[in-house]
Design a protein around this motif. Structure first.
Motif, mmCIF file in Angstrom:
data_model
loop_
_atom_site.group_PDB
_atom_site.id
_atom_site.type_symbol
_atom_site.label_atom_id
_atom_site.label_comp_id
_atom_site.label_asym_id
_atom_site.label_seq_id
_atom_site.Cartn_x
_atom_site.Cartn_y
_atom_site.Cartn_z
ATOM 1 N N VAL A 28 0.844 -1.208 0.000
ATOM 2 C CA VAL A 28 0.000 0.000 0.000
ATOM 3 C C VAL A 28 0.872 1.248 0.000
ATOM 4 N N SER A 29 1.923 1.256 0.816
ATOM 5 C CA SER A 29 2.832 2.405 0.874
ATOM 6 C C SER A 29 3.504 2.644 -0.477
ATOM 7 N N SER A 30 3.844 1.563 -1.163
ATOM 8 C CA SER A 30 4.496 1.690 -2.471
ATOM 9 C C SER A 30 3.576 2.367 -3.481
ATOM 10 N N PHE A 31 2.301 1.992 -3.466
ATOM 11 C CA PHE A 31 1.354 2.610 -4.392
ATOM 12 C C PHE A 31 1.097 4.074 -4.037
ATOM 13 N N VAL A 32 1.098 4.395 -2.741
ATOM 14 C CA VAL A 32 0.965 5.803 -2.338
ATOM 15 C C VAL A 32 2.145 6.613 -2.859
ATOM 16 N N LEU A 33 3.331 6.022 -2.836
ATOM 17 C CA LEU A 33 4.514 6.717 -3.350
ATOM 18 C C LEU A 33 4.387 7.017 -4.840
ATOM 19 N N ILE A 34 3.787 6.089 -5.575
ATOM 20 C CA ILE A 34 3.574 6.334 -7.011
ATOM 21 C C ILE A 34 2.623 7.510 -7.200
ATOM 22 N N ILE A 35 1.577 7.586 -6.376
ATOM 23 C CA ILE A 35 0.631 8.710 -6.450
ATOM 24 C C ILE A 35 1.328 10.020 -6.111
ATOM 25 N N LEU A 36 2.187 9.998 -5.073
ATOM 26 C CA LEU A 36 2.952 11.197 -4.710
ATOM 27 C C LEU A 36 3.861 11.639 -5.855
ATOM 28 N N GLN A 37 4.422 10.667 -6.582
ATOM 29 C CA GLN A 37 5.268 10.999 -7.721
ATOM 30 C C GLN A 37 4.450 11.673 -8.822
ATOM 31 N N LEU A 38 3.225 11.215 -9.033
ATOM 32 C CA LEU A 38 2.369 11.835 -10.051
ATOM 33 C C LEU A 38 2.005 13.264 -9.668
ATOM 34 N N ILE A 39 1.892 13.504 -8.358
ATOM 35 C CA ILE A 39 1.507 14.840 -7.893
ATOM 36 C C ILE A 39 2.700 15.798 -7.911
ATOM 37 N N ASP A 42 9.282 15.254 -10.303
ATOM 38 C CA ASP A 42 10.659 15.042 -9.845
ATOM 39 C C ASP A 42 11.145 16.200 -8.970
ATOM 40 N N LYS A 43 10.332 16.566 -8.015
ATOM 41 C CA LYS A 43 10.718 17.627 -7.082
ATOM 42 C C LYS A 43 10.124 17.308 -5.717
ATOM 43 N N ASN A 44 10.414 18.133 -4.757
ATOM 44 C CA ASN A 44 9.887 17.954 -3.407
ATOM 45 C C ASN A 44 10.200 16.572 -2.853
ATOM 46 N N SER A 45 11.480 16.227 -2.870
ATOM 47 C CA SER A 45 11.889 14.903 -2.405
ATOM 48 C C SER A 45 11.656 14.724 -0.911
ATOM 49 N N THR A 46 11.585 15.823 -0.157
ATOM 50 C CA THR A 46 11.428 15.727 1.292
ATOM 51 C C THR A 46 10.135 15.021 1.665
ATOM 52 N N ILE A 47 9.055 15.353 0.965
ATOM 53 C CA ILE A 47 7.756 14.736 1.269
ATOM 54 C C ILE A 47 7.802 13.242 0.998
ATOM 55 N N LYS A 48 8.363 12.858 -0.150
ATOM 56 C CA LYS A 48 8.409 11.429 -0.509
ATOM 57 C C LYS A 48 9.344 10.651 0.415
ATOM 58 N N THR A 49 10.458 11.273 0.776
ATOM 59 C CA THR A 49 11.393 10.588 1.680
ATOM 60 C C THR A 49 10.797 10.460 3.074
ATOM 61 N N LEU A 117 11.488 -0.188 -2.083
ATOM 62 C CA LEU A 117 10.509 -0.938 -1.293
ATOM 63 C C LEU A 117 10.181 -2.287 -1.937
ATOM 64 N N MET A 118 10.263 -2.362 -3.263
ATOM 65 C CA MET A 118 10.010 -3.644 -3.927
ATOM 66 C C MET A 118 11.127 -4.652 -3.629
ATOM 67 N N ILE A 119 12.360 -4.179 -3.545
ATOM 68 C CA ILE A 119 13.452 -5.076 -3.141
ATOM 69 C C ILE A 119 13.230 -5.534 -1.703
ATOM 70 N N LEU A 120 12.817 -4.607 -0.850
ATOM 71 C CA LEU A 120 12.508 -4.968 0.539
ATOM 72 C C LEU A 120 11.387 -6.001 0.589
ATOM 73 N N LEU A 121 10.355 -5.829 -0.239
ATOM 74 C CA LEU A 121 9.251 -6.790 -0.284
ATOM 75 C C LEU A 121 9.739 -8.166 -0.720
ATOM 76 N N GLY A 122 10.570 -8.203 -1.770
ATOM 77 C CA GLY A 122 11.103 -9.481 -2.240
ATOM 78 C C GLY A 122 11.943 -10.169 -1.181
ATOM 79 N N ALA A 123 12.742 -9.395 -0.449
ATOM 80 C CA ALA A 123 13.588 -9.976 0.601
ATOM 81 C C ALA A 123 12.741 -10.519 1.744
#
Length: 489
Positions: A28-39, A42-49, A117-123
């Motif tokens: 769920v967090s990974s998909f939220v990150l994709i939505i944040l990227q659409l919004i 490639d800026k405002n890295s602080t919010i995504k981090t 996060l996908m690597i973390l999920l796989g691990a």
């Protein structure tokens, strides 16, 4: 199967979904990150981090709430005590990677967070599966994501390294899948514990089953960068973004080691007439020699760390070769300390590269200009070499102790060769690990150099150095944590 039995089975499966709460939060967090990227693009890295770190905290809470040992989904998942220890470690490593200096450019891209996060999920999935097909899919999730992340330097060299990584990975995946199909054809199941029952009842199956397992193990050799599946590592490490390289040098490696240990024990591979431990002992020794001897002539620090990683993989496999509770415990101790050492080394390399110091020779005299940074680098390097007073010494001492105890029990001659050649390789590694301290403090440079070491950099490096030293002076703290878990998998 009657209707009542079917309903009962469905209810049991639905009830088991609670055990996947950490993975569900992660997805769920990974998909939220994709939505944040659409919004935010490639800026405002602080919010995504910030959101990524918050999500990791939620995942850690979910892990603590669901770490219950047992078998789930009709035996497809098998949660062991090791899982409850490994998942928090994976989450911690991921959090530190998000704080790397060079990561500030990468963090602007939401895909970067998602792929980490996908690597973390796989691990996380890999260490809890009890089915070879699910293990293969988990490993592929880690691998394919790693291929993409290596190219995130977005230059020609990075793309070339990514293609080489992909081609070797595709070959390893193909051989692994072919071995998996042979295992299924010979045993009639892909469930690891059922394969173990089959082998314990019919251990003498000729060469076909050992060949099938060797083909399946190719994928493990590839992720551990063991010889001969190591050729991708130097180019990928050199060309890939430093945070990504640090990540794939630790997380997938530890996850694969845990899966490998659980596979060899649950599948009763010791019952086979084929001595797989001798094969892995040979690969461990060759990997140590190839890694250490190749690292001697490297001028690029990341490339040197790639060969160092190959050599350390050879040492880590020793824990699986020992294969008893003490061996697995020592392997996990080594893996955790190795994670802290590698994070510290790559973080310092990232700081150097951010300020234009790409070669080891470029570091001449910097240790005298920034003493705290120089001393930290010295501690990290002697830890990787396995010298006191660092956790690297404790880890290697425990590993050699476990190997010696196992030799005393089994008496196989190849174990004493592994012991002796392992000690020799520890001595060889001193010559390149101490090269960085030499240039930092002893070698002088005619040109004036300056390096900025921010408060954030100093804090993170200080914490990692503290953990490396703590695992020597208070090694019993980590050992007591490990002793709380039952490693008779």
């Amino acid at each position: 199967m009657s209707e009542g039995q079917l309903n009962q089975q469905i209810q049991s499966i639905l009830g088991d979904f609670g055990i996947l709460l950490p993975e569900a939060v992660l997805i769920v967090s990974s998909f939220v990150l994709i939505i944040l990227q659409l919004i935010f693009k490639d800026k405002n890295s602080t919010i995504k981090t910030t959101f990524s770190l918050f999500a990791l905290g939620l995942i850690a809470m979910a892990v603590s709430a669901t770490s219950i040992s047992g078998s789930y989904f009709n035996g497809l998942l098998a949660l062991t005590p090791v899982v409850g220890l490994a998942k928090p470690f994976f989450i911690l490593i991921t959090g530190v990677i998000l704080l790397f200096p060079k990561g500030e450019n990468l963090l602007k891209r939401g895909e970067y967070h998602f792929l980490l996060l996908m690597i973390l999920l796989g691990a996380m999935l890999l260490i809890e599966v009890n089915n070879l097909l699910l293990a293969y899919l988990s490993l592929e999730l880690i691998s394919i994501t790693s291929y993409i992340l290596i190219t995130f330097s977005f230059d020609r060299k990075g793309f070339e390294a990514g293609i080489k990584y992909l081609l070797f990975g595709a070959m390893a995946s193909g051989l692994m899948l072919y071995g998996l199909s042979l295992i299924y054809g010979l045993t009639g199941t892909l469930q690891i514990d059922l394969i173990g029952e089959f082998i314990s009842q019919q251990p003498d199956l000729g060469l076909w089953l050992p060949i099938a397992f060797v083909l399946f193990f190719v994928g493990i050799w590839f992720k551990l960068s063991l010889v001969p599946m190591h050729i991708w590592a130097p180019d990928a490490y050199e060309a890939g973004p430093t945070p990504v390289v640090a990540f794939i040098s630790i997380l997938p490696k530890v996850a694969v080691l845990i899966f490998f240990a659980q596979l060899t024990l649950s599948a009763h591979l010791v019952a086979l007439s084929f001595d797989w431990k001798m094969v892995f002992a040979g690969l461990a020794v060759i990997s140590m020699f190839v890694g250490n001897l190749s690292a001697l002539n490297q001028s690029n620090a990341k490339r040197m760390m790639a060969y160092s990683s190959i050599a350390h993989s050879g040492m880590l496999v020793v824990g699986v070769i020992v294969g008893n509770a003490f061996g697995v415990q020592v392997m996990l101790f080594y893996a955790i300390v190795y994670g802290f050492m590698n994070l510290g080394a790559f973080y310092l390399i990232d700081v150097f590269q951010q300020q234009g110091f790409t070669k080891i020779q470029d570091l001449s005299g910097l240790g005298r200009q920034a003493p705290w940074m120089g001393i930290s680098a010295v501690i990290i390097m002697i830890a990787l070499a396995g010298l006191p007073p660092t956790g690297g010494f404790t880890a290697k001492l425990l590993m050699f102790t476990a190997l010696w105890d196992y030799y005393q029990t089994e008496g196989n001659q190849y174990l004493i060769w592994l012991f002796g050649l392992g000690l020799l390789n520890t001595a060889i590694s001193l010559f390149y690990y101490l090269k960085i301290p030499y240039y930092l403090f002893i070698h002088t440079s005619e040109e004036k150099k300056e390096i900025n070491f921010t408060a954030k950099d100093g804090t993170i490096v200080a914490i990692l150095v503290f953990l490396v030293l703590l695992s020597f002076f208070k090694a019993d703290l980590l050992l007591n944590v490990l002793n709380q878990f039952n490693f008779a998998l």
